[in-house]
Scaffold this motif. Structure first.
Motif, PDB file in Angstrom:
ATOM      1  N   LEU A  91       0.833  -1.204   0.000  1.00 50.08           N
ATOM      2  CA  LEU A  91       0.000   0.000   0.000  1.00 50.08           C
ATOM      3  C   LEU A  91       0.864   1.247   0.000  1.00 50.08           C
ATOM      4  CD1 LEU A  91      -2.698  -1.034   2.605  1.00 50.08           C
ATOM      5  CD2 LEU A  91      -3.019  -0.701   0.153  1.00 50.08           C
ATOM      6  N   PHE A  92       1.891   1.241   0.841  1.00 49.42           N
ATOM      7  CA  PHE A  92       2.773   2.391   0.953  1.00 49.42           C
ATOM      8  C   PHE A  92       3.508   2.642  -0.361  1.00 49.42           C
ATOM      9  CE2 PHE A  92       6.948   4.200   2.135  1.00 49.42           C
ATOM     10  CZ  PHE A  92       6.513   5.376   2.693  1.00 49.42           C
TER      11      PHE A  92
ATOM     12  N   GLY B 286       1.228   4.060  -2.943  1.00 47.39           N
ATOM     13  CA  GLY B 286       0.900   5.437  -2.609  1.00 47.39           C
ATOM     14  C   GLY B 286       2.039   6.386  -2.893  1.00 47.39           C
ATOM     15  N   ILE B 287       3.229   6.035  -2.417  1.00 44.30           N
ATOM     16  CA  ILE B 287       4.352   6.957  -2.536  1.00 44.30           C
ATOM     17  C   ILE B 287       4.769   7.107  -4.009  1.00 44.30           C
ATOM     18  CG2 ILE B 287       6.308   5.347  -2.224  1.00 44.30           C
ATOM     19  CD1 ILE B 287       6.275   8.375  -0.109  1.00 44.30           C
TER      20      ILE B 287
ATOM     21  N   ALA C 250       2.771   6.853  -6.678  1.00 41.08           N
ATOM     22  CA  ALA C 250       1.790   7.704  -7.358  1.00 41.08           C
ATOM     23  C   ALA C 250       1.980   9.163  -6.965  1.00 41.08           C
ATOM     24  CB  ALA C 250       0.377   7.239  -7.018  1.00 41.08           C
ATOM     25  N   PHE C 251       2.357   9.354  -5.715  1.00 33.17           N
ATOM     26  CA  PHE C 251       2.517  10.708  -5.194  1.00 33.17           C
ATOM     27  C   PHE C 251       3.724  11.396  -5.819  1.00 33.17           C
ATOM     28  CE2 PHE C 251       3.704  13.590  -1.597  1.00 33.17           C
ATOM     29  CZ  PHE C 251       2.604  14.415  -1.710  1.00 33.17           C
TER      30      PHE C 251
ATOM     31  N   ARG D 289       3.492  12.116  -9.690  1.00 33.24           N
ATOM     32  CA  ARG D 289       2.329  12.858 -10.198  1.00 33.24           C
ATOM     33  C   ARG D 289       2.677  13.781 -11.353  1.00 33.24           C
ATOM     34  NH1 ARG D 289       2.326  18.018  -6.948  1.00 33.24           N
ATOM     35  NH2 ARG D 289       4.304  17.805  -5.882  1.00 33.24           N
TER      36      ARG D 289
ATOM     37  N   GLU E 121       0.538   5.055 -12.657  1.00 35.51           N
ATOM     38  CA  GLU E 121       0.594   4.605 -11.263  1.00 35.51           C
ATOM     39  C   GLU E 121       0.035   3.203 -11.081  1.00 35.51           C
ATOM     40  OE1 GLU E 121      -1.792   8.006  -9.811  1.00 35.51           O
ATOM     41  OE2 GLU E 121      -3.156   6.479  -9.070  1.00 35.51           O
TER      42      GLU E 121
ATOM     43  N   PHE F 158       6.140  15.303   2.987  1.00 35.36           N
ATOM     44  CA  PHE F 158       5.486  16.350   2.201  1.00 35.36           C
ATOM     45  C   PHE F 158       6.384  17.567   2.059  1.00 35.36           C
ATOM     46  CE2 PHE F 158       0.996  14.783   3.431  1.00 35.36           C
ATOM     47  CZ  PHE F 158       1.211  13.690   2.631  1.00 35.36           C
TER      48      PHE F 158
ATOM     49  N   ILE G 252       8.838  16.827  -0.610  1.00 36.71           N
ATOM     50  CA  ILE G 252       8.353  16.685  -1.985  1.00 36.71           C
ATOM     51  C   ILE G 252       7.611  17.929  -2.479  1.00 36.71           C
ATOM     52  CG2 ILE G 252       6.860  15.361  -3.528  1.00 36.71           C
ATOM     53  CD1 ILE G 252       7.363  12.957  -1.700  1.00 36.71           C
ATOM     54  N   LEU G 253       6.757  18.474  -1.605  1.00 35.05           N
ATOM     55  CA  LEU G 253       5.918  19.588  -2.048  1.00 35.05           C
ATOM     56  C   LEU G 253       6.655  20.906  -1.853  1.00 35.05           C
ATOM     57  CD1 LEU G 253       2.598  18.510  -0.366  1.00 35.05           C
ATOM     58  CD2 LEU G 253       3.263  18.152  -2.717  1.00 35.05           C
TER      59      LEU G 253
ATOM     60  N   ASP H 221       6.203  23.550  -3.750  1.00 33.56           N
ATOM     61  CA  ASP H 221       5.414  24.707  -4.163  1.00 33.56           C
ATOM     62  C   ASP H 221       4.158  24.917  -3.315  1.00 33.56           C
ATOM     63  OD1 ASP H 221       4.767  22.254  -5.134  1.00 33.56           O
ATOM     64  OD2 ASP H 221       3.863  22.987  -6.986  1.00 33.56           O
TER      65      ASP H 221
ATOM     66  N   LEU I  10      -3.333  17.184  -5.870  1.00 35.73           N
ATOM     67  CA  LEU I  10      -2.412  16.105  -5.516  1.00 35.73           C
ATOM     68  C   LEU I  10      -3.123  14.779  -5.759  1.00 35.73           C
ATOM     69  CD1 LEU I  10      -0.991  17.514  -2.180  1.00 35.73           C
ATOM     70  CD2 LEU I  10       0.143  17.375  -4.381  1.00 35.73           C
ATOM     71  N   PRO I  11      -2.377  13.707  -6.056  1.00 35.65           N
ATOM     72  CA  PRO I  11      -3.057  12.434  -6.313  1.00 35.65           C
ATOM     73  C   PRO I  11      -3.729  11.918  -5.041  1.00 35.65           C
ATOM     74  CG  PRO I  11      -0.690  12.121  -6.267  1.00 35.65           C
ATOM     75  CD  PRO I  11      -0.924  13.594  -6.201  1.00 35.65           C
TER      76      PRO I  11
ATOM     77  N   SER J  93      -3.784   9.125  -4.061  1.00 38.99           N
ATOM     78  CA  SER J  93      -2.997   8.032  -3.487  1.00 38.99           C
ATOM     79  C   SER J  93      -2.275   8.467  -2.224  1.00 38.99           C
ATOM     80  CB  SER J  93      -1.973   7.563  -4.504  1.00 38.99           C
ATOM     81  OG  SER J  93      -1.236   8.674  -4.961  1.00 38.99           O
ATOM     82  N   ILE J  94      -2.317   9.779  -1.957  1.00 41.35           N
ATOM     83  CA  ILE J  94      -1.781  10.303  -0.702  1.00 41.35           C
ATOM     84  C   ILE J  94      -2.422   9.535   0.465  1.00 41.35           C
ATOM     85  CG2 ILE J  94      -3.479  12.087  -0.126  1.00 41.35           C
ATOM     86  CD1 ILE J  94      -1.226  14.062   0.048  1.00 41.35           C
TER      87      ILE J  94
ATOM     88  N   ASN K  52      -3.172   6.335   0.451  1.00 37.83           N
ATOM     89  CA  ASN K  52      -2.454   5.068   0.624  1.00 37.83           C
ATOM     90  C   ASN K  52      -1.169   5.256   1.406  1.00 37.83           C
ATOM     91  OD1 ASN K  52      -4.424   4.025  -0.918  1.00 37.83           O
ATOM     92  ND2 ASN K  52      -3.174   3.604  -2.700  1.00 37.83           N
ATOM     93  N   ILE K  53      -0.490   6.382   1.180  1.00 47.06           N
ATOM     94  CA  ILE K  53       0.756   6.642   1.905  1.00 47.06           C
ATOM     95  C   ILE K  53       0.462   6.651   3.400  1.00 47.06           C
ATOM     96  CG2 ILE K  53       2.655   8.252   2.275  1.00 47.06           C
ATOM     97  CD1 ILE K  53       2.320   9.279  -0.469  1.00 47.06           C
TER      98      ILE K  53
END
Lengths: 309, 359
Positions: free
Chosen positions: A99-100, A103-104, A106-107, A110, A217, B34, B37-38, B40, B322-323, B325-326, B328-329
């Motif tokens: 799962l992780f 998720g990571i 896809a994140f 992006r 993804e 975050f 990665i983020l 912006d 943002l996707p 899928s955040i 799932n993280i």
């Protein structure tokens, strides 16, 4: 069907089976050491992303594959730390890893979903590659295909021809006894898990660097799970992984060609075939040798090891 | 390096502290990921959208409860199996099949109304889910085929089957060729319990099921049997408990409730069968089951927590692009930390150096 099409199908089957070979041979070594890592799908998708991103920015295929390998190891190290040092449940931890990872990936990925890269090109050996039929069938794949088959050989050689391989199998079969005679169970298992992560990472990268030049993804589409099924199918014997992977690659490719030939079945039903085949093959395997089920399965598979001394 | 020393008694404090510790660690780690990665986007505003906003707005609260209901139901079924060491990982597939079979009954009676309709559809959904999980039970008991792989492979098959159904027999004849079923009429839809929102009676049924399961596990031998088979299969065999019966029981129950949850999505928030039916609930429920340590009442609370990550994830998708899928993280990380922190219940952590000093 003409000769060219048959050759194209056989090449397609080999290419389709390679990601499964990488992921399954890694998991095979992990399971031989007595650890069940259900995070293969997660490690593959992370490898697919890492490979794609590095290829996109540097244009170097070598660096891309290396990055996929390292990314797979990095995420596998979480699993190694949790299950080997903190003694967590391997099934649950593996699921969390999947799962992780999904998720990571896809994140982080992006921003890359609309980008394209140059696929890794096939090798060309003068004379050999130009030889009719044999040339395209044997000597004109890209280097990773040969690496996959070499890794299978390497794992077989390690497991059955080296002292460390013997120790690893002993740990998988009886970790308490192996510990009692002085082997470092945890170290062997951590290294095996990292190797599994590296292989799953490359397997994932093969999808994004060789099969399609894009990042998506959901591009692993259950291949990590099929790889785990392949390990069971192989009865934990390295070379049988190739056989299993070719069967699945074959079903995948034939299913694609059937769709191309306008077979009067919905595409969805044909797409089910690889998944249904996994089940059918696992069942037929058990039907064939009903009496010796699990004989080759590592005895300590999935069991937690805690040394008291 | 660190070393684990077994405690003489499980730590009572840690039983309560470890979930809180896991939550805190998840939040801190997510913050750093975050921030890294983020570049912006303001991380704190993402956090606000993720965790605070869903709790201060009545619409989001209702949506949170809508999402919690299927999670509670599926996790309850799974927790029964997990207690018995039966790993049904494909609840997502049973959920989809339940939505299809239950929905099919509703579509068959699309122009007939009646109080009997929802019970009949529910029965079809439960049977559909049971049948689908039953395949794994059959293959496990007859051929010792691993149920993890079978249920998972069948999940991919179920999603493809849904897509085939929606492009074929189940497609709305007057729906402009969209791959969607007819919308259900009112007597086939679950009654709304909070006017103006999508919150339906499914939540109440889910909570009732939690208590029923709690009593069932406490009172009945089958509860005991399942506990014992899971923790000590050999001992269970000596006591005369039937291994195969437990496998069948665990998979049929978890498949049945997952199927019902699928129908409740179809005749609840969705109102029709759509390709968006699979929403990862089946997988997320696995996390819910572990976070609640397989306890039926705790499942209610962990479902609410996980539902929060769903709503928050959807909102950051809308606001910050943002996707989703955040989500799932968060869920993956939460489970990592929870499993790690639970070690503290049984073990003390000692650093290597201190051991040497003692020696």
């Amino acid at each position: 069907m003409n000769e060219g099409l048959i050759i194209a199908i056989i090449i397609g089957i080999s290419i389709a089976s390679v990601p499964l070979i990488f992921a399954a041979i890694g998991e095979l070594l992990v399971e031989r050491s007595g650890v069940l890592n259900l995070g293969v799908e997660g490690m593959m998708i992370v490898g697919a992303l890492a490979g794609f991103v590095i290829e996109f920015h540097t244009g170097s295929s070598f660096l891309a594959v290396l990055a996929a390998l390292l990314a797979g190891m990095a995420i596998a190290s979480i699993f190694a730390f949790l299950t080997q040092i903190l003694l967590t449940n391997q099934v649950a931890t593996g699921l969390a890893l999947t799962l992780f990872g999904l998720g990571i990936a896809a994140f982080i990925g992006r921003g890359y979903s609309e980008e394209n890269i140059q696929l890794i090109s096939a090798i060309h050996i003068p004379l050999l590659s130009d030889f009719p039929i044999v040339g395209p069938l044997l000597f004109s794949y890209n280097p990773l295909v040969y690496l996959a088959f070499f890794m299978v050989f390497l794992v077989w050689w390690f497991l059955f021809k080296t002292k460390q391989g013997l120790t690893l199998r002993a740990i998988g079969d009886n970790h308490d006894a192996a510990h009692a005679i002085g082997h470092n169970v945890i170290r062997y298992r951590v290294l095996a898990i990292l190797f599994g992560g590296a292989m799953a990472g490359i397997g994932g990268a093969f999808l994004s660097l060789v099969q399609v030049p894009i990042w998506g993804e959901d591009m692993t589409a259950g291949r990590g799970w099929i790889a785990i099924g392949l390990v069971v199918f192989s009865s934990w014997q390295p070379f049988k992984v190739i056989l299993g992977a070719l069967i699945f690659g074959g079903i995948t490719i034939l299913q694609l060609h059937a769709q191309g030939f306008d077979v009067r079945i919905s595409a969805q039903y044909l797409s089910m075939l690889p998944y249904l085949a996994t089940i059918v093959i696992l069942v037929s395997l058990r039907m064939r040798d009903k009496n010796k089920t699990n004989r080759t399965m590592p005895n300590c598979l999935g069991r937690i090891f805690h040394s008291t001394s | 390096m660190i070393r684990l020393i077994p405690r003489t008694q499980p730590s009572k404090a840690m039983i309560f502290l470890s979930p809180l510790l896991a939550l805190t660690l998840t939040a801190v780690t997510a913050f750093f990921i975050f921030a890294f990665i983020l570049t912006d986007i303001e991380v704190s505003s993402v956090f606000y959208t993720l965790f605070v906003e869903p709790l201060i707005d009545t619409y989001y609260i209702s949506e949170l409860l809508v999402k919690a209901a299927p999670l509670i139901m599926i996790a309850l079924g799974l927790s029964i199996g997990f207690r018995a060491g039966v790993w049904n990982i494909g609840a997502e597939g049973q959920y989809v099949i339940g939505g299809i079979t239950g929905g099919a009954v509703g579509l068959y009676f699309y122009n007939v109304e009646g109080f009997w309709l929802i019970p009949l559809m529910s029965l079809a959904a439960i049977l559909g889910g049971m049948f689908y999980a039953g395949i794994a039970a059959f293959l496990k008991t007859k051929y010792q085929v691993n149920e993890i792989l079978v249920t998972l492979m069948l999940t991919y098959v179920a999603v493809l089957f849904l897509s085939a159904m929606l492009q074929g027999p189940m497609r709305n004849p007057s729906g402009f060729n969209f791959p969607e079923s007819r919308p259900f009429h009112d007597s086939a839809l679950l009654p709304i319990i909070w006017q103006g929102t999508r919150l339906n009676i499914g939540l109440i049924i889910a909570v009732i099921l939690s208590f029923v399961t709690w009593f069932g596990i406490k009172r009945h031998l089958s509860g005991l049997q399942i506990k014992i088979t899971g923790s000590a299969p050999r001992a269970a065999k000596f006591a005369g408990f039937d291994d195969k019966k437990t496998i069948w029981f665990a998979l049929l129950i978890s498949g049945g409730v997952a199927g019902l949850a699928g129908l409740f999505e179809v005749i609840g928030p969705a109102g029709q069968i759509t390709p968006g039916l699979p929403q990862f609930y089946g997988f997320t429920a696995i996390i819910v089951a572990f976070l609640s340590r397989l306890h039926p009442i705790a499942i209610i609370f962990s479902s609410l927590l996980i539902a929060l990550t769903y709503i928050g994830g959807e909102n950051v998708q809308i606001y910050f692009n943002l996707p989703s899928s955040i989500t799932n993280i968060f869920q993956g990380m939460l489970l990592f930390y929870f499993l790690a922190c639970d070690v503290l219940i049984q073990y003390k952590i000692v650093f290597f150096k201190t051991i040497r000093q003692k020696l």
